[in-house]
Design a protein around this motif. Structure first.
Motif, PDB file in Angstrom:
ATOM      1  N   ALA A   1      -0.726  -6.390  -1.481  1.00 51.68           N
ATOM      2  CA  ALA A   1      -1.634  -5.382  -0.948  1.00 51.68           C
ATOM      3  C   ALA A   1      -2.785  -5.121  -1.918  1.00 51.68           C
ATOM      4  O   ALA A   1      -3.928  -4.884  -1.500  1.00 51.68           O
ATOM      5  N   GLY A   2      -2.500  -5.196  -3.215  1.00 50.25           N
ATOM      6  CA  GLY A   2      -3.562  -5.034  -4.201  1.00 50.25           C
ATOM      7  C   GLY A   2      -4.594  -6.145  -4.121  1.00 50.25           C
ATOM      8  O   GLY A   2      -5.770  -5.955  -4.467  1.00 50.25           O
ATOM      9  N   GLY A   3      -4.174  -7.330  -3.659  1.00 51.05           N
ATOM     10  CA  GLY A   3      -5.118  -8.411  -3.429  1.00 51.05           C
ATOM     11  C   GLY A   3      -6.030  -8.112  -2.255  1.00 51.05           C
ATOM     12  O   GLY A   3      -7.243  -8.346  -2.310  1.00 51.05           O
ATOM     13  N   GLY A   4      -5.443  -7.594  -1.173  1.00 54.97           N
ATOM     14  CA  GLY A   4      -6.270  -7.167  -0.048  1.00 54.97           C
ATOM     15  C   GLY A   4      -7.220  -6.058  -0.445  1.00 54.97           C
ATOM     16  O   GLY A   4      -8.401  -6.050  -0.057  1.00 54.97           O
ATOM     17  N   TYR A   5      -6.716  -5.118  -1.237  1.00 51.67           N
ATOM     18  CA  TYR A   5      -7.534  -4.006  -1.725  1.00 51.67           C
ATOM     19  C   TYR A   5      -8.694  -4.544  -2.572  1.00 51.67           C
ATOM     20  O   TYR A   5      -9.838  -4.076  -2.470  1.00 51.67           O
ATOM     21  N   SER A   6      -8.411  -5.553  -3.399  1.00 52.22           N
ATOM     22  CA  SER A   6      -9.438  -6.116  -4.269  1.00 52.22           C
ATOM     23  C   SER A   6     -10.577  -6.725  -3.464  1.00 52.22           C
ATOM     24  O   SER A   6     -11.759  -6.527  -3.782  1.00 52.22           O
ATOM     25  N   LEU A   7     -10.223  -7.492  -2.422  1.00 47.87           N
ATOM     26  CA  LEU A   7     -11.270  -8.070  -1.582  1.00 47.87           C
ATOM     27  C   LEU A   7     -12.003  -6.975  -0.819  1.00 47.87           C
ATOM     28  O   LEU A   7     -13.243  -6.983  -0.750  1.00 47.87           O
ATOM     29  N   GLY A   8     -11.266  -6.029  -0.240  1.00 49.96           N
ATOM     30  CA  GLY A   8     -11.898  -4.954   0.513  1.00 49.96           C
ATOM     31  C   GLY A   8     -12.840  -4.127  -0.341  1.00 49.96           C
ATOM     32  O   GLY A   8     -13.946  -3.768   0.094  1.00 49.96           O
ATOM     33  N   LEU A   9     -12.433  -3.828  -1.574  1.00 52.30           N
ATOM     34  CA  LEU A   9     -13.281  -3.057  -2.478  1.00 52.30           C
ATOM     35  C   LEU A   9     -14.566  -3.820  -2.787  1.00 52.30           C
ATOM     36  O   LEU A   9     -15.660  -3.249  -2.782  1.00 52.30           O
ATOM     37  N   THR A  10     -14.442  -5.122  -3.048  1.00 52.62           N
ATOM     38  CA  THR A  10     -15.618  -5.922  -3.364  1.00 52.62           C
ATOM     39  C   THR A  10     -16.579  -5.984  -2.179  1.00 52.62           C
ATOM     40  O   THR A  10     -17.807  -5.886  -2.340  1.00 52.62           O
ATOM     41  N   GLN A  11     -16.041  -6.142  -0.987  1.00 54.88           N
ATOM     42  CA  GLN A  11     -16.883  -6.136   0.210  1.00 54.88           C
ATOM     43  C   GLN A  11     -17.574  -4.789   0.392  1.00 54.88           C
ATOM     44  O   GLN A  11     -18.748  -4.718   0.769  1.00 54.88           O
TER      45      GLN A  11
ATOM     46  N   TYR B   1       0.824  -1.217   0.000  1.00 57.14           N
ATOM     47  CA  TYR B   1       0.000   0.000   0.000  1.00 57.14           C
ATOM     48  C   TYR B   1       0.853   1.261   0.000  1.00 57.14           C
ATOM     49  O   TYR B   1       0.323   2.365   0.116  1.00 57.14           O
ATOM     50  N   ALA B   2       2.169   1.106  -0.147  1.00 48.26           N
ATOM     51  CA  ALA B   2       3.079   2.237   0.008  1.00 48.26           C
ATOM     52  C   ALA B   2       3.936   2.496  -1.225  1.00 48.26           C
ATOM     53  O   ALA B   2       4.365   3.631  -1.435  1.00 48.26           O
ATOM     54  N   PHE B   3       4.201   1.463  -2.037  1.00 45.16           N
ATOM     55  CA  PHE B   3       5.110   1.605  -3.165  1.00 45.16           C
ATOM     56  C   PHE B   3       4.344   1.694  -4.478  1.00 45.16           C
ATOM     57  O   PHE B   3       3.277   1.111  -4.649  1.00 45.16           O
ATOM     58  N   ASN B   4       4.933   2.418  -5.409  1.00 46.01           N
ATOM     59  CA  ASN B   4       4.319   2.636  -6.716  1.00 46.01           C
ATOM     60  C   ASN B   4       4.259   1.359  -7.549  1.00 46.01           C
ATOM     61  O   ASN B   4       4.975   0.387  -7.288  1.00 46.01           O
ATOM     62  N   ILE B   5       3.431   1.383  -8.566  1.00 44.46           N
ATOM     63  CA  ILE B   5       3.365   0.306  -9.537  1.00 44.46           C
ATOM     64  C   ILE B   5       4.718   0.190 -10.239  1.00 44.46           C
ATOM     65  O   ILE B   5       5.408   1.186 -10.487  1.00 44.46           O
ATOM     66  N   VAL B   6       5.140  -1.067 -10.528  1.00 43.66           N
ATOM     67  CA  VAL B   6       6.444  -1.312 -11.155  1.00 43.66           C
ATOM     68  C   VAL B   6       6.246  -2.125 -12.439  1.00 43.66           C
ATOM     69  O   VAL B   6       5.138  -2.544 -12.769  1.00 43.66           O
ATOM     70  N   PHE B   7       7.350  -2.350 -13.147  1.00 47.53           N
ATOM     71  CA  PHE B   7       7.241  -2.940 -14.483  1.00 47.53           C
ATOM     72  C   PHE B   7       6.680  -4.353 -14.454  1.00 47.53           C
ATOM     73  O   PHE B   7       6.034  -4.781 -15.418  1.00 47.53           O
ATOM     74  N   VAL B   8       6.911  -5.124 -13.361  1.00 45.33           N
ATOM     75  CA  VAL B   8       6.391  -6.490 -13.331  1.00 45.33           C
ATOM     76  C   VAL B   8       4.866  -6.498 -13.287  1.00 45.33           C
ATOM     77  O   VAL B   8       4.227  -7.438 -13.789  1.00 45.33           O
ATOM     78  N   HIS B   9       4.276  -5.470 -12.705  1.00 43.24           N
ATOM     79  CA  HIS B   9       2.815  -5.367 -12.728  1.00 43.24           C
ATOM     80  C   HIS B   9       2.325  -5.134 -14.155  1.00 43.24           C
ATOM     81  O   HIS B   9       1.372  -5.785 -14.616  1.00 43.24           O
ATOM     82  N   TRP B  10       2.985  -4.231 -14.857  1.00 43.93           N
ATOM     83  CA  TRP B  10       2.595  -3.962 -16.239  1.00 43.93           C
ATOM     84  C   TRP B  10       2.822  -5.189 -17.119  1.00 43.93           C
ATOM     85  O   TRP B  10       2.037  -5.454 -18.049  1.00 43.93           O
ATOM     86  N   ALA B  11       3.874  -5.953 -16.831  1.00 42.70           N
ATOM     87  CA  ALA B  11       4.125  -7.167 -17.603  1.00 42.70           C
ATOM     88  C   ALA B  11       2.989  -8.164 -17.422  1.00 42.70           C
ATOM     89  O   ALA B  11       2.557  -8.834 -18.373  1.00 42.70           O
TER      90      ALA B  11
ATOM     91  N   GLN C   1       0.246  -0.381   9.606  1.00 34.24           N
ATOM     92  CA  GLN C   1      -0.142   0.756  10.446  1.00 34.24           C
ATOM     93  C   GLN C   1      -0.193   2.048   9.637  1.00 34.24           C
ATOM     94  O   GLN C   1      -1.059   2.903   9.857  1.00 34.24           O
ATOM     95  N   PHE C   2       0.715   2.189   8.689  1.00 29.78           N
ATOM     96  CA  PHE C   2       0.647   3.338   7.781  1.00 29.78           C
ATOM     97  C   PHE C   2      -0.705   3.367   7.062  1.00 29.78           C
ATOM     98  O   PHE C   2      -1.330   4.417   6.914  1.00 29.78           O
ATOM     99  N   TRP C   3      -1.130   2.206   6.593  1.00 28.55           N
ATOM    100  CA  TRP C   3      -2.373   2.116   5.826  1.00 28.55           C
ATOM    101  C   TRP C   3      -3.592   2.393   6.706  1.00 28.55           C
ATOM    102  O   TRP C   3      -4.562   3.028   6.276  1.00 28.55           O
TER     103      TRP C   3
END
Length: 301
Positions: free
Chosen positions: A151-161, A85-95, A210-212
């Motif tokens: 974290a994007g997986g947690g975000y995905s479930l949280g958003l759906t809920q 939840y703290a770091f930017n998107i990187v090239f492996v995500h785009w891949a 805790q940051f999140w």
């Protein structure tokens, strides 16, 4: 037995002491400062050549919309990237997004959501919710796969809920890749899992969690930790988790809840696999990616 390439990548990551560096607060903050200096990775040349890439902003946060120039299908991928939840998107995500678009002809929405520690969940979710509602209006909720790693997986479930709780249109399905579902990182399995994980540490994850949650706020509540919310009345979910991942414990607990509440959940375990192994250039990831594609297309995953 895992592939030679997977073992080699694990060896290099352990040699570089990535886990220990991210566990140390001061070193972690240096990594974060470097991330902010470089900024988020952008869609590469393939996207510009083979798709139409458009951008718009929500409260100054960029959202990418990607549509293939040829063979665009009905499927739409709403991808939330990982990074504690703290770091930017990187090239492996785009891949990974590229592979999904190439194989399915799907279009995609990729929000660069507000990140911690500058923002907490309460400032980030409204941006992602607006991006999702725009995708629904354009592509139809039933055609959307909400998907994310770590974290994007947690975000995905949280958003759906949250969509369910607010009575908003639900996606057709949800895919969670090595999801981070409990920001408190207090599962009794995790000290043992930490010994095998070459990326994540309990202390580093707790700091990010805790940051999140926000300063002085409880991390053991929804949606910071979506594992603690009900999972009834959700669309079909597929989980991909590695048995040598600190967050494997989260995936197992979600499966237990799904079994108790009759949620349609498909669970894929990568034996001896590390965190987000399905994004790595290894043999095991190819099988996982084939299963992911099948799930997106409504086939047996």
């Amino acid at each position: 037995m895992i592939s030679k390439r997977a073992r080699f990548i694990n060896f290099i990551l352990r040699l570089l002491k990535v886990q220990q560096r991210l566990a140390d607060y001061d070193t972690g903050m240096k990594f974060l400062a470097r991330d902010r200096k470089h900024g988020p990775a952008r869609p590469g040349r393939w996207f510009r050549k083979h798709s139409r890439v458009s951008e718009y902003s929500i409260d100054k946060h960029k959202v990418y919309e990607i549509e293939p120039k040829e063979g665009s299908g009905k499927n739409h991928i709403f991808y939330l990237h990982g990074g504690a939840y703290a770091f930017n998107i990187v090239f492996v995500h785009w891949a990974m997004i590229k592979k999904l678009i190439k194989a399915t002809g799907a279009s995609a929405t990729v929000p660069l959501y507000p990140l911690a520690p500058e923002h907490d969940w309460s400032q980030s979710y409204p941006v992602v919710m607006q991006a999702y509602e725009r995708a629904v209006a354009k592509y139809g909720a039933e055609n959307i796969t909400i998907m994310g790693d770590s974290a994007g997986g947690g975000y995905s479930l949280g958003l759906t809920q949250m969509l369910r709780d607010q009575g908003k249109p639900m996606p057709g399905n949800v895919i969670l890749l090595s999801p981070w579902l409990d920001a408190t990182v207090c599962d009794p399995m995790q000290p043992e899992l930490e010994k095998h994980d070459v990326l994540l540490s309990i202390q580093g994850a707790r700091t990010a969690g805790q940051f999140w949650a926000g300063e002085g706020k409880d991390a053991a509540v929804f949606p910071v930790s979506p594992l603690f919310a009900d999972i009834d009345n959700l669309p079909p979910v597929a989980i991909f988790a590695g048995s040598h991942d600190l967050l494997y414990a989260d995936a197992l607990r979600l499966k237990e809840k799904a079994d108790a509440q009759s949620l349609s959940l498909t669970f894929h375990i990568g034996e001896q696999m590390q965190h987000v192994w399905m994004l790595q250039p290894i043999r095991e990831a190819k099988l996982a990616q084939a299963q992911i594609l099948a799930f997106i297309q409504g086939e047996q995953a």
